[in-house]
Design a protein around this motif. Sequence first.
Motif, PDB file in Angstrom:
ATOM      1  N   GLU A 296      13.651   5.289 -27.329  1.00  0.00           N
ATOM      2  CA  GLU A 296      15.007   5.567 -27.806  1.00  0.00           C
ATOM      3  C   GLU A 296      15.214   6.998 -28.272  1.00  0.00           C
ATOM      4  O   GLU A 296      15.884   7.225 -29.287  1.00  0.00           O
ATOM      5  CB  GLU A 296      15.318   4.599 -28.946  1.00  0.00           C
ATOM      6  CG  GLU A 296      14.425   4.754 -30.208  1.00  0.00           C
ATOM      7  CD  GLU A 296      13.152   3.923 -30.224  1.00  0.00           C
ATOM      8  OE1 GLU A 296      12.651   3.575 -29.137  1.00  0.00           O
ATOM      9  OE2 GLU A 296      12.674   3.613 -31.326  1.00  0.00           O
ATOM     10  N   HIS A 320      18.652  -2.325 -25.292  1.00  0.00           N
ATOM     11  CA  HIS A 320      17.671  -2.196 -26.375  1.00  0.00           C
ATOM     12  C   HIS A 320      17.576  -0.740 -26.863  1.00  0.00           C
ATOM     13  O   HIS A 320      17.715  -0.468 -28.059  1.00  0.00           O
ATOM     14  CB  HIS A 320      16.309  -2.704 -25.896  1.00  0.00           C
ATOM     15  CG  HIS A 320      15.222  -2.623 -26.917  1.00  0.00           C
ATOM     16  ND1 HIS A 320      14.848  -3.700 -27.691  1.00  0.00           N
ATOM     17  CD2 HIS A 320      14.428  -1.592 -27.294  1.00  0.00           C
ATOM     18  CE1 HIS A 320      13.876  -3.327 -28.510  1.00  0.00           C
ATOM     19  NE2 HIS A 320      13.594  -2.050 -28.286  1.00  0.00           N
ATOM     20  N   GLU A 321      17.353   0.167 -25.946  1.00  0.00           N
ATOM     21  CA  GLU A 321      17.186   1.574 -26.358  1.00  0.00           C
ATOM     22  C   GLU A 321      18.482   2.122 -26.946  1.00  0.00           C
ATOM     23  O   GLU A 321      18.466   2.890 -27.902  1.00  0.00           O
ATOM     24  CB  GLU A 321      16.698   2.430 -25.187  1.00  0.00           C
ATOM     25  CG  GLU A 321      15.403   1.963 -24.513  1.00  0.00           C
ATOM     26  CD  GLU A 321      14.275   1.584 -25.462  1.00  0.00           C
ATOM     27  OE1 GLU A 321      14.237   2.082 -26.594  1.00  0.00           O
ATOM     28  OE2 GLU A 321      13.427   0.758 -25.069  1.00  0.00           O
ATOM     29  N   HIS A 324      18.895   1.055 -30.535  1.00  0.00           N
ATOM     30  CA  HIS A 324      18.098   1.869 -31.467  1.00  0.00           C
ATOM     31  C   HIS A 324      18.898   3.060 -32.023  1.00  0.00           C
ATOM     32  O   HIS A 324      18.487   3.650 -33.031  1.00  0.00           O
ATOM     33  CB  HIS A 324      16.850   2.409 -30.768  1.00  0.00           C
ATOM     34  CG  HIS A 324      15.654   1.508 -30.814  1.00  0.00           C
ATOM     35  ND1 HIS A 324      15.142   0.992 -31.986  1.00  0.00           N
ATOM     36  CD2 HIS A 324      14.825   1.076 -29.824  1.00  0.00           C
ATOM     37  CE1 HIS A 324      14.053   0.261 -31.701  1.00  0.00           C
ATOM     38  NE2 HIS A 324      13.843   0.297 -30.403  1.00  0.00           N
ATOM     39  N   GLU A 343      12.337  -2.561 -34.603  1.00  0.00           N
ATOM     40  CA  GLU A 343      12.259  -3.290 -33.327  1.00  0.00           C
ATOM     41  C   GLU A 343      12.907  -4.679 -33.361  1.00  0.00           C
ATOM     42  O   GLU A 343      13.522  -5.105 -32.392  1.00  0.00           O
ATOM     43  CB  GLU A 343      10.799  -3.391 -32.871  1.00  0.00           C
ATOM     44  CG  GLU A 343      10.139  -2.041 -32.592  1.00  0.00           C
ATOM     45  CD  GLU A 343      10.843  -1.208 -31.530  1.00  0.00           C
ATOM     46  OE1 GLU A 343      11.644  -1.757 -30.752  1.00  0.00           O
ATOM     47  OE2 GLU A 343      10.596   0.015 -31.494  1.00  0.00           O
ATOM     48  N   THR A 346      16.642  -4.235 -33.533  1.00  0.00           N
ATOM     49  CA  THR A 346      17.090  -3.766 -32.224  1.00  0.00           C
ATOM     50  C   THR A 346      17.072  -4.888 -31.183  1.00  0.00           C
ATOM     51  O   THR A 346      17.978  -4.987 -30.352  1.00  0.00           O
ATOM     52  CB  THR A 346      16.211  -2.584 -31.772  1.00  0.00           C
ATOM     53  OG1 THR A 346      16.414  -1.504 -32.688  1.00  0.00           O
ATOM     54  CG2 THR A 346      16.562  -2.130 -30.370  1.00  0.00           C
ATOM     55  N   TYR A 408       9.153  -7.781 -32.679  1.00  0.00           N
ATOM     56  CA  TYR A 408      10.371  -7.821 -31.872  1.00  0.00           C
ATOM     57  C   TYR A 408      11.016  -9.209 -31.941  1.00  0.00           C
ATOM     58  O   TYR A 408      12.196  -9.344 -32.251  1.00  0.00           O
ATOM     59  CB  TYR A 408      10.075  -7.525 -30.400  1.00  0.00           C
ATOM     60  CG  TYR A 408       9.699  -6.103 -30.080  1.00  0.00           C
ATOM     61  CD1 TYR A 408       8.475  -5.576 -30.456  1.00  0.00           C
ATOM     62  CD2 TYR A 408      10.562  -5.274 -29.368  1.00  0.00           C
ATOM     63  CE1 TYR A 408       8.128  -4.265 -30.142  1.00  0.00           C
ATOM     64  CE2 TYR A 408      10.225  -3.957 -29.050  1.00  0.00           C
ATOM     65  CZ  TYR A 408       9.001  -3.467 -29.434  1.00  0.00           C
ATOM     66  OH  TYR A 408       8.658  -2.177 -29.129  1.00  0.00           O
TER      67      TYR A 408
HETATM   68 ZN    ZN Z   1      12.420  -0.765 -29.295  1.00  0.00          ZN
END
Ligand code: ZN
Length: 627
Positions: A296, A320-321, A324, A343, A346, A408
């Motif tokens: 990210e 996802h990125e 972030h 994480e 995110t 995660y």
């Molecule tokens: Zn990540």
Amino acid sequence: MRLLASFLLLLAGACSPLGDTPQTAAIVSPILTTEDAKDPFTFAQPEVARVTHVALNLALDFDTQTVAGSATLDILAADDADTVILDSNGLEISGITDEGGAPLAFTVGDAVEGKGSPVTVSIDGTRQITVVYSARNAEALQWLAPQQTAGGKHPYLLSQGQPTLNRTWIPTQDSPGIRQTWEARIIAPEPLTVVMSGLVMGEPVAAGDGKRAFTFKMDKPVAPYLIAIAAGDIVFKELGPRSGVWTEPVMLERAANELTDTEKMIDAAEKLYGPYRWGRYDMIVLPPSFPYGGMENPVMTFLTPTFIAGDKSLTGLVAHELAHSWSGNLVTNANWADSWLNEGTTSYFENRIIEELYGARRANQEAALSFAEMEKTLAEEGVTNPITQLHLPPDLAIPDGGASGIIYDKGAVFLRTVETIVGREKFDAWLESWFDRHAFQPATSAMFLADMRENLVKGDAALEAKLMLDEWVYQPGLPSNAVRPDPAAFAEVDAAAAAYAASGTVDPAAWAKWTAAERQRLLAKLPRELNDQQLAALDRELGLSKTGNNEVLFLWLELALENRYDPAVPAAEKFLSTVGRRKFVAPLFEALMEQGAWGPPIAKRIYAKTRPTYHAVTQGTVDKLVM
Ligand code: ZN
Ligand code: BES
């Protein structure tokens, strides 16, 4: 150590003048001083003297795989501070000077495993120092030969800073809680183009000798692991008013086509949790040796090309990125014991973006895959194992140390559970306000829970009891209130997996209609022990080794290698020879190493050939498995 009142005020973020020191104009983020916020993986003592701004002036030398030049650091220090301590790892420092160019005394301490060496610089009255240095074979940097690129003609450079690798090419205080603004001037040979995780400051300028200088600036304070660079024969295509993609010319069309939903994702993310505060959102699709799926890096997400499936089925990675940009880049874990804050939050946010763009069905399927990953980790590690806590205890909180199924996936289930209990509307309003209240600042688990209690629970004892917040964050295993994934998400494919046990076949017509997530689910649910005939039939009927979806291909190769299936070895070898993404590479080598007399010679033969093509991150993990 005596601290002056004005200095403490600055630590608290107040704007008191710092006399004639140069950094007063910059935004200065506060440093957290509580015990749980301390980062044991930095040598820095930010409460004494801290870096607030980094100005890099570096040249890239592809022949010697070296970056060389200088880093000028603005220092904010207590009036009586004698020294500033920087992090470094393998840097060759030839001198350090003050703002007038006068040499400053410094020492480089002994290297500590996983941490590098402290650089202790005498500062006396100076508040700006310049470190002249070079970094050869820095672990953060991967220098690719032309053969490792899609175009095959030019070399390529990429970096990976998280968690603690940037100290191998930048001498600064490399800790997520010590935010810094930065700027850079980078000289690279023509025709290469340089991109960084900051905004471009004008066109490149000729720097003589067939070289060009590129300039960048990040005027928002960021965690130093977020400084990133890539250089290669790359071109740009616009995707929307504030987004675009960089990649090699031969990759541009495929990459851009996969990413056409980016602007919609940014809109969805803003609608969920507030304004995107970084200006542009560009991405670079890197060569396949990039060790992660994505990273990210602010304003310039780094992506593996292995997410390109042709049908946008793996763009959860992009969501996802992008997410972030709030969870991680705006509000950042103060240390690696709380990487779930980055994480897990995110992963939850990612799934909400997917729901907005593609609907509840796809989102529920992806959430169910993630839930299964968590369950697998809990089963493997044991539900009383402290590695299954979100907040990791000190002995397990090494950078890169947690299990992704926890950080995660359990992290995402935690937030999903809170959302379900308090209701989506209230939860979303709270999470948006959390990002806003802590924007450009570090955070800990304790702060997250305290903020939740103050602004969401608000003293409601019944709600507090229902949420089980402390159990979620500080206890191993899975709290009893965990919200389970929609059982309908995979009803059909789970039935097909169960039927396989009896009939020995999967209906190819059904497979053809399934989503990528359903195909991944099937491969995860098939019996783990299969014979050659069964594997051959599966491959023939479902076209597994010919799939264009790398997540599916990976699961197939893993299953095949776990069953010592010789016909899959050439495909595995080809995959391992092109892809350096650790999440794929490490489990395949591990599968081989676990296969008695059959697998280890194959693993060793392949790794002898592929090791030099991997980034240090992937090498480090696979070395432990194979060597
Ligand atoms: Zn990540
Ligand atoms: N920030 C991580 C990558 C990372 C984590 C690098 C820890 C170093 C240390 C990135 O956002 C990430 O999570 N990437 C995942 C993507 C995914 C979960 C969609 C990956 O690379 O697989």
